[in-house]
Write a protein that holds these residues in place. Sequence first.
Motif, PDB file in Angstrom:
ATOM      1  N   ASN A  53       0.862  -1.176   0.000  1.00  0.00           N
ATOM      2  CA  ASN A  53       0.000   0.000   0.000  1.00  0.00           C
ATOM      3  C   ASN A  53       0.893   1.219   0.000  1.00  0.00           C
ATOM      4  OD1 ASN A  53      -2.604  -1.138   0.149  1.00  0.00           O
ATOM      5  ND2 ASN A  53      -2.288  -1.569   2.319  1.00  0.00           N
ATOM      6  N   ILE A  54       0.487   2.245  -0.702  1.00  0.00           N
ATOM      7  CA  ILE A  54       1.195   3.518  -0.696  1.00  0.00           C
ATOM      8  C   ILE A  54       0.274   4.536  -0.036  1.00  0.00           C
ATOM      9  CG2 ILE A  54       2.195   5.362  -2.091  1.00  0.00           C
ATOM     10  CD1 ILE A  54       2.797   3.211  -4.220  1.00  0.00           C
ATOM     11  N   ILE A  55       0.753   5.124   1.041  1.00  0.00           N
ATOM     12  CA  ILE A  55      -0.030   6.103   1.794  1.00  0.00           C
ATOM     13  C   ILE A  55       0.644   7.452   1.653  1.00  0.00           C
ATOM     14  CG2 ILE A  55      -0.881   6.773   4.065  1.00  0.00           C
ATOM     15  CD1 ILE A  55      -0.672   3.735   4.772  1.00  0.00           C
ATOM     16  N   VAL A  56      -0.115   8.441   1.216  1.00  0.00           N
ATOM     17  CA  VAL A  56       0.387   9.805   1.068  1.00  0.00           C
ATOM     18  C   VAL A  56      -0.381  10.671   2.047  1.00  0.00           C
ATOM     19  CG1 VAL A  56       0.723  11.737  -0.517  1.00  0.00           C
ATOM     20  CG2 VAL A  56       0.911   9.395  -1.369  1.00  0.00           C
ATOM     21  N   ARG A  57       0.316  11.209   3.050  1.00  0.00           N
ATOM     22  CA  ARG A  57      -0.323  11.998   4.091  1.00  0.00           C
ATOM     23  C   ARG A  57       0.107  13.461   3.958  1.00  0.00           C
ATOM     24  NH1 ARG A  57      -0.300   8.673   8.473  1.00  0.00           N
ATOM     25  NH2 ARG A  57      -2.420   8.216   7.891  1.00  0.00           N
ATOM     26  N   PRO A  58      -0.863  14.359   3.728  1.00  0.00           N
ATOM     27  CA  PRO A  58      -0.530  15.783   3.566  1.00  0.00           C
ATOM     28  C   PRO A  58      -0.089  16.420   4.875  1.00  0.00           C
ATOM     29  CG  PRO A  58      -2.900  15.484   3.562  1.00  0.00           C
ATOM     30  CD  PRO A  58      -2.302  14.117   3.613  1.00  0.00           C
ATOM     31  N   LEU A  59       0.829  17.369   4.756  1.00  0.00           N
ATOM     32  CA  LEU A  59       1.326  18.143   5.896  1.00  0.00           C
ATOM     33  C   LEU A  59       1.145  19.624   5.596  1.00  0.00           C
ATOM     34  CD1 LEU A  59       4.719  16.269   6.292  1.00  0.00           C
ATOM     35  CD2 LEU A  59       2.639  15.857   7.606  1.00  0.00           C
TER      36      LEU A  59
END
Length: 95
Positions: A53-59
């Motif tokens: 899984n690829i998780i992209v979490r915005p900051l």
Amino acid sequence: MLDAFASVGATHFDLTHLDINGQKRGFRPKQSIPQLKNSLPQLFPGARQRQNNIIVRPLADKTCLVQLDDLDESALSRVGEAAFLTLQTSPGNQP
């Protein structure tokens, strides 16, 4: 999607790779939008084969962004107008 998050104040993104068992396989902190736009097209094709899984979490520095996963319709209705973005990832689940 990256541009949508940037439009509400996201400046960088943490990128996490998880294996099929949920174990962390990799982590790239504070990736810029140009970095992700360059690397994501190369990462997605092999993720399925590797069962990652690829998780992209915005900051964001000036905006508070909260990610909610697997909300049913009732829970989603309670967050209502505060939700910036909703995405159904599987039947009956809303993030």
